[in-house]
Design a protein around this motif. Sequence first.
Motif, short mmCIF file in Angstrom:
data_model
loop_
_atom_site.label_atom_id
_atom_site.label_comp_id
_atom_site.label_asym_id
_atom_site.label_seq_id
_atom_site.Cartn_x
_atom_site.Cartn_y
_atom_site.Cartn_z
N GLN A 1 -70.08 12.45 -79.40
CA GLN A 1 -68.55 13.16 -80.02
C GLN A 1 -68.75 14.73 -80.25
OE1 GLN A 1 -67.28 11.16 -83.42
NE2 GLN A 1 -65.42 12.03 -83.47
N ILE B 1 -56.78 9.34 -87.45
CA ILE B 1 -57.22 8.04 -86.93
C ILE B 1 -56.48 7.12 -87.92
CG2 ILE B 1 -58.92 6.44 -86.43
CD1 ILE B 1 -59.00 8.83 -84.77
N GLY C 1 -57.40 2.01 -85.21
CA GLY C 1 -58.34 2.86 -84.09
C GLY C 1 -57.59 3.56 -83.26
N HIS D 1 -54.62 7.02 -82.39
CA HIS D 1 -54.41 8.18 -83.04
C HIS D 1 -52.77 8.11 -83.36
CE1 HIS D 1 -57.97 9.23 -81.47
NE2 HIS D 1 -57.99 10.48 -81.96
N HIS E 1 -58.31 6.93 -73.95
CA HIS E 1 -57.21 7.33 -74.89
C HIS E 1 -56.23 8.64 -74.22
CE1 HIS E 1 -55.07 8.50 -78.32
NE2 HIS E 1 -55.28 7.56 -79.00
N THR F 1 -57.34 12.12 -76.60
CA THR F 1 -58.54 12.41 -76.72
C THR F 1 -59.29 12.43 -75.50
OG1 THR F 1 -59.34 10.30 -77.27
CG2 THR F 1 -58.67 11.50 -79.10
N LYS G 1 -61.06 10.21 -74.47
CA LYS G 1 -62.25 9.42 -74.54
C LYS G 1 -62.25 8.10 -74.16
CE LYS G 1 -64.14 12.03 -78.50
NZ LYS G 1 -64.47 12.00 -79.88
N ASP H 1 -69.11 0.65 -80.31
CA ASP H 1 -68.24 1.77 -80.60
C ASP H 1 -68.80 2.61 -81.81
OD1 ASP H 1 -67.88 0.24 -82.88
OD2 ASP H 1 -65.82 -0.43 -82.59
N ARG H 2 -68.18 3.78 -82.18
CA ARG H 2 -68.46 4.58 -83.36
C ARG H 2 -67.99 4.22 -84.65
NH1 ARG H 2 -69.93 9.57 -81.62
NH2 ARG H 2 -69.89 10.23 -79.34
N ASP I 1 -62.77 2.54 -86.86
CA ASP I 1 -61.36 3.59 -86.51
C ASP I 1 -61.65 4.49 -85.22
OD1 ASP I 1 -60.27 2.35 -88.76
OD2 ASP I 1 -61.09 3.99 -90.37
N ASP I 2 -62.74 4.07 -84.60
CA ASP I 2 -63.07 5.12 -83.38
C ASP I 2 -63.49 4.22 -82.53
OD1 ASP I 2 -63.58 6.66 -81.67
OD2 ASP I 2 -64.69 8.35 -83.03
#
Length: 424
Positions: free
Chosen positions: A61, A73, A77, A79, A348, A351, A353, A400-401, A404-405
Amino acid sequence: MVRSPGKQKSTKLVILCVVLLGFGLIADYLWASSPHFASSSYLTNWVPADNSQSNVIIPKQEPHHADTKPPKIKADGVHDRTLSATFADLPAPELKWEKMANAPVPRLDGAAIQIKDLLYVFAGYGTIDLVHSHVDIYNFTANTWGRRFDMPKEMAHSHLGMVTDGRYIYVVTGQYGPQCRGPTARNFVLDTKTKQWRDLPPLPVPRYAPATQLWRGRLHVMGGSKENRHTPALEHWSLAVKDGKALEKEWRPEIPIPRGGPHRACVVVSDRLLIIGGQEGDFMAKPGSPIFKCSRRNEIVYDEVHMLDDEMKWKPLPPMPKPDSHIEFAWAIVNNSIVIAGGTTEKHPTTKKMVLVGEVFRFNLDTLTWSVIGKLPYRVKTTLVGFWNGWLYFTSGQRDRGPDDPAPKKVIADMWRTKLRLNS
């Protein structure tokens, strides 16, 4: 000599232009040396096209700059709640997951084959610069990891095609080495009783992560990515095999698959050959990189399902609930249903990502319908899945991160299980 008035004016004009240019250069120098210019957002936000943070296979990130507000966020999860559900977690019931003993090593893009109560876990990345070249075995009855043994030195380390007949494990092509190195056309077979390896005839050309299955006495290898790791392949070959041996010296061309690419599930059930999900495109080696450094390219993830029938024609089946890739070993057969855990979906749109999948999907082979039957402990791709005595297990992959990510972060060695009851 007397100069004419016109020439005098021309000379004065030239001198004036030179003086103004000099003042301009001095002012530009002073501006460039000022603190305001040094902190300009243009410089601090500019990133070369081949920036290493955006080109590694395990994304990192990027930090937010002081003059840039991070995107907000939401709790789901994503935007923006108005985005397509493709980028959000789908509604799903909670499953009660139990943490089991970790695998001996973390793995990304590894492979796994279940034979009775044993899960054979092969190869994979430990990090972007480290690949494994051994097999670990998990015993579902004892719920313990057992002995380790080595793979052949010439065997690929990731993006393998793999299938079993119940004793012999057929290992097809794949990537040899870390980062985004080239593929190998070498194929092998493992006798799980003796732990002995044999060679199989090489593929006509090497492939990354092809769909692989045994069907009607033949080893089928389909699609994957071509030698540059990015271009989707449509070719389909088969080889007659029996008891861990090839009955032919060369692979036979078969009907091409409808859509090429790697990282799809390939399942044989009730004498039907199915290919599920996958993607077109993948990371490539950065041109000129001595270590074959991975460079990001565009990928298209799809939800398509196709079946090869008695007429040897591909027929479309109902699509998945959302596009899903990196699921080649993320499935199990449970009560005449295909259960798939995790994966990756489309990037996404804001982003850019990668977005991981946190759902467990079910494809009911009686009704040919999809449903979302539960949530994983977290979003994760390239899970290695097994099913034994009513329990659904998964291990390894990249998670995942955080809640929420949905972008990928840590390569894991976790092993989880949940009691799975499917209604007809």
